[in-house]
Design a protein around this motif. Structure first.
Motif, PDB file in Angstrom:
ATOM      1  N   GLY A 148       0.786  -1.224   0.000  1.00 27.91           N
ATOM      2  CA  GLY A 148       0.000   0.000   0.000  1.00 27.91           C
ATOM      3  C   GLY A 148       0.818   1.274   0.000  1.00 27.91           C
ATOM      4  N   LEU A 149       2.117   1.171   0.198  1.00 26.91           N
ATOM      5  CA  LEU A 149       2.968   2.363   0.200  1.00 26.91           C
ATOM      6  C   LEU A 149       3.006   3.003  -1.182  1.00 26.91           C
ATOM      7  CD1 LEU A 149       5.901   0.940   2.338  1.00 26.91           C
ATOM      8  CD2 LEU A 149       4.352   2.793   3.015  1.00 26.91           C
ATOM      9  N   SER A 150       2.905   4.319  -1.217  1.00 26.86           N
ATOM     10  CA  SER A 150       2.884   5.029  -2.500  1.00 26.86           C
ATOM     11  C   SER A 150       4.226   4.975  -3.200  1.00 26.86           C
ATOM     12  CB  SER A 150       2.485   6.493  -2.277  1.00 26.86           C
ATOM     13  OG  SER A 150       1.204   6.590  -1.719  1.00 26.86           O
ATOM     14  N   ASN A 151       5.321   5.035  -2.416  1.00 27.05           N
ATOM     15  CA  ASN A 151       6.667   5.052  -2.980  1.00 27.05           C
ATOM     16  C   ASN A 151       7.558   4.096  -2.198  1.00 27.05           C
ATOM     17  OD1 ASN A 151       6.278   7.355  -4.888  1.00 27.05           O
ATOM     18  ND2 ASN A 151       5.888   8.453  -2.970  1.00 27.05           N
ATOM     19  N   PRO A 152       8.584   3.531  -2.881  1.00 30.22           N
ATOM     20  CA  PRO A 152       9.522   2.663  -2.167  1.00 30.22           C
ATOM     21  C   PRO A 152      10.263   3.438  -1.082  1.00 30.22           C
ATOM     22  CG  PRO A 152       9.755   2.448  -4.559  1.00 30.22           C
ATOM     23  CD  PRO A 152       8.877   3.629  -4.323  1.00 30.22           C
ATOM     24  N   CYS A 195      -4.618  -0.262   2.800  1.00 24.76           N
ATOM     25  CA  CYS A 195      -5.208   0.927   2.186  1.00 24.76           C
ATOM     26  C   CYS A 195      -4.824   2.201   2.939  1.00 24.76           C
ATOM     27  CB  CYS A 195      -6.729   0.797   2.146  1.00 24.76           C
ATOM     28  SG  CYS A 195      -7.341  -0.362   0.918  1.00 24.76           S
ATOM     29  N   CYS A 196      -4.689   2.086   4.252  1.00 24.84           N
ATOM     30  CA  CYS A 196      -4.495   3.280   5.076  1.00 24.84           C
ATOM     31  C   CYS A 196      -3.041   3.651   5.298  1.00 24.84           C
ATOM     32  CB  CYS A 196      -5.183   3.094   6.428  1.00 24.84           C
ATOM     33  SG  CYS A 196      -6.985   3.000   6.320  1.00 24.84           S
ATOM     34  N   ILE A 197      -2.107   2.795   4.912  1.00 24.04           N
ATOM     35  CA  ILE A 197      -0.709   3.054   5.225  1.00 24.04           C
ATOM     36  C   ILE A 197      -0.174   4.305   4.537  1.00 24.04           C
ATOM     37  CG2 ILE A 197       0.262   1.614   3.384  1.00 24.04           C
ATOM     38  CD1 ILE A 197       2.414   0.717   5.428  1.00 24.04           C
ATOM     39  N   LYS A 198      -0.724   4.657   3.388  1.00 24.31           N
ATOM     40  CA  LYS A 198      -0.200   5.835   2.686  1.00 24.31           C
ATOM     41  C   LYS A 198      -0.831   7.138   3.169  1.00 24.31           C
ATOM     42  CE  LYS A 198      -3.331   5.393  -1.302  1.00 24.31           C
ATOM     43  NZ  LYS A 198      -3.391   5.286  -2.777  1.00 24.31           N
ATOM     44  N   GLY A 199      -1.848   7.051   4.026  1.00 26.66           N
ATOM     45  CA  GLY A 199      -2.416   8.247   4.627  1.00 26.66           C
ATOM     46  C   GLY A 199      -3.253   9.100   3.708  1.00 26.66           C
ATOM     47  N   ALA A 200      -3.865   8.505   2.685  1.00 25.79           N
ATOM     48  CA  ALA A 200      -4.732   9.268   1.784  1.00 25.79           C
ATOM     49  C   ALA A 200      -5.936   9.815   2.554  1.00 25.79           C
ATOM     50  CB  ALA A 200      -5.213   8.388   0.631  1.00 25.79           C
ATOM     51  N   PRO A 201      -6.405  11.026   2.235  1.00 29.18           N
ATOM     52  CA  PRO A 201      -7.519  11.611   2.985  1.00 29.18           C
ATOM     53  C   PRO A 201      -8.862  10.933   2.754  1.00 29.18           C
ATOM     54  CG  PRO A 201      -6.852  13.047   1.173  1.00 29.18           C
ATOM     55  CD  PRO A 201      -5.827  11.967   1.257  1.00 29.18           C
ATOM     56  N   LEU A 202      -8.988  10.153   1.661  1.00 28.38           N
ATOM     57  CA  LEU A 202     -10.271   9.512   1.337  1.00 28.38           C
ATOM     58  C   LEU A 202     -10.088   8.014   1.197  1.00 28.38           C
ATOM     59  CD1 LEU A 202     -13.282   9.573   0.379  1.00 28.38           C
ATOM     60  CD2 LEU A 202     -12.383   9.904  -1.941  1.00 28.38           C
ATOM     61  N   LEU A 203     -10.971   7.245   1.863  1.00 30.17           N
ATOM     62  CA  LEU A 203     -11.009   5.796   1.703  1.00 30.17           C
ATOM     63  C   LEU A 203     -12.352   5.403   1.115  1.00 30.17           C
ATOM     64  CD1 LEU A 203      -9.961   2.881   2.180  1.00 30.17           C
ATOM     65  CD2 LEU A 203     -10.997   2.991   4.455  1.00 30.17           C
TER      66      LEU A 203
END
Length: 298
Positions: A148-152, A195-203
């Motif tokens: 789920g991480l956006s970047n390595p 899903c939540c690991i990248k901290g996106a404001p919307l799930l």
């Protein structure tokens, strides 16, 4: 901006300073779009700011079944997307997520059009939890969450973030286990952590409790609720009682159209539930419960 400053004011200070700020509010809310994003109401030259709109859907039509959808999702709320099978819940979620292209209409993320956002912009704004959470590779729980991480990241930073989000969703003890050996409820928790690991404001969550036993149905709804108000959550859900208990607002669909949307206890009333699901129910508004569900005779 001027509107953000106003949100932080209490009622007394808003009244005291409205002569200063109202001209700016009128100027910045001339269009329907800006007015709706702030949910401004001007009555006798007073302003009421009730909430911030995160997503606005305008005249959305999809060949998969949605017809002229107009609604919004407020920031920091748990919003249930409800309706009978085949009514367009998953289609609406997938369209908001950018998985399905928009046939007609528009979706706004704050001030950005979904149709003009890049894949990286969408990834920063939202996370999508699919209805099918199975993984057909031999991955550990740690590996699934790290996906789920956006970047390595370097190994130390990756481990720190995986451990932190695992603690949040109480799955730290599962990190070394093969994902495919988990129970359905454990898999749902792990996928939610991913899903939540990248901290996106919307799930966006597509029927995350449909295949779970009662314990984990409640558990996952509690987890989704706990994400608010820091995050905004939209969930497709069939379970009337749990939606009534946990959702702040509901978008209720029938045959691809919206019957009603807004506060949960207003939308989920006797008439709307009869039309959307063909059932009659009893309400306990104090305990926020729906019970005594019976099928209506057609």
């Amino acid at each position: 901006c001027i509107a953000r400053r106003l949100v932080t004011l209490n009622r007394r200070s808003l009244r005291a300073t409205r002569s200063l700020f109202l001209p700016h509010l009128h100027r910045h809310a001339d269009s329907n779009y800006r007015r709706s994003m702030l949910n401004l109401d001007f009555i006798n030259r007073t302003a009421k700011i009730s909430r911030i709109i995160m997503i606005r859907i305008e005249n959305l039509t999809q060949s998969y079944g949605l017809k002229n959808i107009n609604c919004h999702i407020p920031q920091g709320k748990l919003v249930g997307i409800m309706g009978a099978n085949g009514t367009g819940k998953s289609t609406l979620l997938k369209t908001i997520a950018g998985i399905l292209p928009i046939a007609d209409g528009e979706i706004w993320f704050n001030h950005d059009k979904l149709s003009t956002m890049s894949a990286s912009q969408k990834s920063r704004q939202l996370a999508y939890l699919a209805q099918n959470i199975e993984i057909h590779w031999d991955l550990s729980v740690y590996d699934v969450i790290a996906l789920g991480l956006s970047n390595p990241l370097n190994k130390a930073k990756e481990q720190e973030k995986v451990q932190s989000i695992s603690d949040t969703f109480s799955v730290s003890h599962l990190l070394k286990k093969p994902f495919r050996q988990l129970s359905g409820g454990e898999k749902s928790r792990v996928q939610l952590a991913r899903c939540c690991i990248k901290g996106a404001p919307l799930l966006l969550a597509d029927e995350p409790i449909a295949a779970l036993d009662p314990y984990y149905q409640i558990d996952i709804m509690e987890q989704l609720k706990s994400l608010t108000p820091k995050h905004t959550v939209a969930v497709a859900i069939h379970h009337l009682s749990l939606a009534y208990k946990f959702c702040d607002e509901v978008i209720l669909l029938h045959n691809g159209k919206i019957i009603a949307n807004g506060e949960t206890q207003i939308v989920l009333n006797t008439e709307n539930l009869a039309k959307a699901f063909g059932v009659k129910v009893k309400f306990d508004r104090i305990k926020k419960e729906i019970f005594g569900i019976e099928k209506l005779e057609i």
